[in-house]
Design a protein around this motif. Structure first.
Motif, mmCIF file in Angstrom:
data_model
loop_
_atom_site.group_PDB
_atom_site.id
_atom_site.type_symbol
_atom_site.label_atom_id
_atom_site.label_comp_id
_atom_site.label_asym_id
_atom_site.label_seq_id
_atom_site.Cartn_x
_atom_site.Cartn_y
_atom_site.Cartn_z
ATOM 1 N N SER A 184 0.859 -1.208 0.000
ATOM 2 C CA SER A 184 0.000 0.000 0.000
ATOM 3 C C SER A 184 0.885 1.244 0.000
ATOM 4 N N PRO A 185 1.585 1.508 -1.110
ATOM 5 C CA PRO A 185 2.586 2.580 -1.122
ATOM 6 C C PRO A 185 2.006 3.987 -1.183
ATOM 7 N N ASP A 186 0.784 4.128 -1.630
ATOM 8 C CA ASP A 186 0.242 5.472 -1.825
ATOM 9 C C ASP A 186 0.216 6.291 -0.545
ATOM 10 N N SER A 187 0.170 5.611 0.602
ATOM 11 C CA SER A 187 0.072 6.324 1.883
ATOM 12 C C SER A 187 1.397 6.907 2.347
ATOM 13 N N TRP A 188 2.535 6.479 1.739
ATOM 14 C CA TRP A 188 3.823 6.932 2.263
ATOM 15 C C TRP A 188 4.825 7.407 1.214
ATOM 16 N N VAL A 189 4.588 7.151 -0.075
ATOM 17 C CA VAL A 189 5.610 7.528 -1.067
ATOM 18 C C VAL A 189 5.795 9.042 -1.161
ATOM 19 N N GLY A 190 4.727 9.807 -0.935
ATOM 20 C CA GLY A 190 4.870 11.258 -0.976
ATOM 21 C C GLY A 190 5.845 11.750 0.065
ATOM 22 N N GLU A 191 5.702 11.234 1.286
ATOM 23 C CA GLU A 191 6.637 11.606 2.346
ATOM 24 C C GLU A 191 8.043 11.119 2.033
ATOM 25 N N ALA A 192 8.142 9.913 1.471
ATOM 26 C CA ALA A 192 9.462 9.354 1.155
ATOM 27 C C ALA A 192 10.237 10.261 0.205
ATOM 28 N N LEU A 194 5.659 5.637 -6.975
ATOM 29 C CA LEU A 194 6.804 6.540 -6.874
ATOM 30 C C LEU A 194 6.867 7.488 -8.066
ATOM 31 N N LEU A 195 6.655 6.950 -9.249
ATOM 32 C CA LEU A 195 6.698 7.790 -10.444
ATOM 33 C C LEU A 195 5.574 8.825 -10.432
ATOM 34 N N LYS A 196 4.416 8.431 -9.956
ATOM 35 C CA LYS A 196 3.307 9.377 -9.872
ATOM 36 C C LYS A 196 3.617 10.475 -8.863
ATOM 37 N N ALA A 197 4.171 10.103 -7.706
ATOM 38 C CA ALA A 197 4.524 11.095 -6.694
ATOM 39 C C ALA A 197 5.624 12.022 -7.200
ATOM 40 N N ALA A 198 6.530 11.481 -8.018
ATOM 41 C CA ALA A 198 7.629 12.289 -8.541
ATOM 42 C C ALA A 198 7.150 13.361 -9.506
ATOM 43 N N GLU A 199 5.975 13.177 -10.089
ATOM 44 C CA GLU A 199 5.439 14.178 -11.011
ATOM 45 C C GLU A 199 5.194 15.519 -10.330
ATOM 46 N N ALA A 200 5.022 15.489 -9.004
ATOM 47 C CA ALA A 200 4.781 16.718 -8.253
ATOM 48 C C ALA A 200 6.075 17.414 -7.834
ATOM 49 N N LEU A 201 7.231 16.785 -8.110
ATOM 50 C CA LEU A 201 8.506 17.372 -7.712
ATOM 51 C C LEU A 201 8.949 18.436 -8.710
ATOM 52 N N PRO A 202 9.647 19.452 -8.246
ATOM 53 C CA PRO A 202 10.236 20.410 -9.185
ATOM 54 C C PRO A 202 11.207 19.693 -10.123
ATOM 55 N N ILE A 203 11.260 20.109 -11.352
ATOM 56 C CA ILE A 203 12.089 19.434 -12.344
ATOM 57 C C ILE A 203 13.558 19.455 -11.955
ATOM 58 N N GLU A 204 13.966 20.479 -11.190
ATOM 59 C CA GLU A 204 15.380 20.589 -10.815
ATOM 60 C C GLU A 204 15.745 19.715 -9.620
ATOM 61 N N LYS A 205 14.742 19.139 -8.933
ATOM 62 C CA LYS A 205 15.030 18.305 -7.765
ATOM 63 C C LYS A 205 15.454 16.918 -8.214
ATOM 64 N N THR A 206 16.642 16.503 -7.816
ATOM 65 C CA THR A 206 17.131 15.164 -8.147
ATOM 66 C C THR A 206 17.381 14.387 -6.864
ATOM 67 N N ILE A 207 16.989 13.133 -6.884
ATOM 68 C CA ILE A 207 17.069 12.269 -5.708
ATOM 69 C C ILE A 207 17.915 11.044 -6.047
ATOM 70 N N PRO A 208 19.074 10.888 -5.430
ATOM 71 C CA PRO A 208 19.796 9.625 -5.613
ATOM 72 C C PRO A 208 18.910 8.460 -5.177
#
Length: 296
Positions: A54-62, A90-104
Motif C-alpha cells: 500500500s505505497p500510496d500512503s507513504w511515497v509522498g513523504e518518502a 513513486l513515479l506518480k509522486a515524482a510528477e509533483a517534484l520540481p524538475i530541478e530536484k534530483t534524488i539519488p
C-alpha cells in the motif's frame, strides 16, 4: 542527508541503516509492523508505518527526503506485482517534484538476474538472464531510470550473509539440528558471497557518489562451492560434514519458485565498485564469512 529506506530490517537493509547512521545521515525507514518499528527505533532510525503493498500512503513523504534506497521485496508469489505497484506510485509522486530536484535512488537487484556462469566471472557487461521469478525487476529498473528526478544506481549483491543470518547461518542451523546441510542442485554449485556490513559500505559510497545510471556488482568472494562452505561450517562447529543434496524442484516446493536460485551456479566480480568507488570489502575468505555468520 535525509534518506528513506525500505527493507530496513532485512538482511541487506539492516546493514545499510546502520552504515548510514554511522556516517551521520538521518534515516527514515518503512515499518510494516510495530516490531519492525521498534527495531528501527533502537538502531536510531525514524520508522514510518506502512507496507510495500500500500505505497500510496507513504511515497509522498518518502520523496521529501534527499535520497531513497529500495532494499525490500515480499518474496511472495506476487512480489513482482507489488514492486511494480510501488514503482508506479513513486513515479506518480515524482510528477509533483520540481524538475530541478534530483534524488539519488538505489535499487537492489541481485546476482540471480545474471545467467549461470560457473566458469567465467560475471561482470556488469554481462547480458542479464534473470530467474523467471525475478524478471519483473528489469521492468522496474527501466521505469525508474525513465524518471528525470531519480539519479538511479542499481546494485546487484551476491549472496548476502551476516551474523546468524543468510545461507551460511542456515547451513550451521541445519547441521546442528538435523545432522546434515541441505544443498540445492549439486555440491559443486558456485556462489559469489558478500557480508552485510561490507555490502552496506558500498550502498553508502554509491549514495554519496550520486551516480545516475551506475550499475554495480557487489561481491567479496567471486565464488565458493556449496560443498567447500559446508565443510568449513562443519569444521567450525566440530561436527562431521554431511550433505543432503535436493533438487531444484524440491527447493521450490519447500520455499517457493524463487528458491531455484539456490541452484544457480555463478562466479561474479566487482571490479567496477572497486575502481569507481574505492570499495574494499573486509571479509574476503570463506573462513571469514563462516566465522562472522556463526557469531551470535
Amino acid at each position: 542527508m535525509r534518506i528513506f529506506v525500505t527493507g530496513g530490517t532485512g538482511l541487506v537493509g539492516t546493514g545499510v541503516v546502520k552504515a548510514l547512521l554511522a556516517k551521520g545521515h538521518t534515516v527514515t525507514t518503512l515499518a510494516r509492523s510495530e516490531q519492525s518499528a521498534n527495531i528501527q527505533t533502537q538502531l536510531g532510525a525514524t520508522p514510518v508505518r506502512g507496507s510495500l503493498t500500500s505505497p500510496d500512503s507513504w511515497v509522498g513523504e518518502a520523496l521529501t527526503h534527499d535520497a531513497f534506497i529500495h532494499a525490500a521485496a515480499t518474496f511472495d508469489s506476487d512480489m513482482g506485482d507489488v514492486d511494480h505497484h510501488l514503482v508506479k506510485a513513486l513515479l506518480k509522486a515524482a510528477e509533483a517534484l520540481p524538475i530541478e530536484k534530483t534524488i539519488p535512488f538505489i535499487y537492489t537487484g541481485g546476482c540471480w538476474l545474471y545467467p549461470e556462469a560457473p566458469v567465467i566471472p560475471i561482470t556488469e557487461r554481462h547480458v542479464l538472464e534473470p530467474l523467471p521469478e525475478f524478471a519483473w525487476m528489469l521492468d522496474s529498473i527501466e521505469q525508474l531510470h525513465s524518471c528525470p528526478n531519480f539519479l538511479l544506481t542499481v546494485i546487484h549483491p551476491a549472496r548476502v550473509v551476516d551474523k546468524g543470518r543468510g545461507f551460511i547461518a542456515d547451513y550451521a542451523k541445519e547441521l546442528l539440528e538435523n545432522g546434515e546441510i541441505i544443498i540445492v542442485g549439486a555440491a559443486d554449485t558456485h556462489f559469489p558471497i558478500v557480508q552485510s556490513d561490507d555490502l552496506a559500505d558500498l550502498y553508502v559510497r554509491a549514495l554519496e557518489h550520486r551516480g545516475d545510471g551506475l550499475l554495480l556488482n557487489a561481491t567479496a568472494i567471486k565464488s565458493a562451492t556449496a560443498q567447500d562452505i559446508g565443510k568449513q561450517v562443519a569444521q567450525a562447529l566440530n561436527k562431521p560434514y554431511q550433505a543432503n543434496i535436493i533438487t531444484v524442484q524440491e527447493a521450490q516446493k519447500r520455499f517457493g519458485n524463487w528458491a531455484s536460485g539456490f541452484g544457480r551456479s555463478q562466479r561474479m566480480q566487482a571490479d567496477r565498485a572497486h575502481d569507481k568507488l574505492g570499495w574494499s570489502p573486509r571479509y574476503t575468505s570463506i573462513e571469514d564469512l563462516v566465522r562472522i555468520s556463526l557469531e551470535t
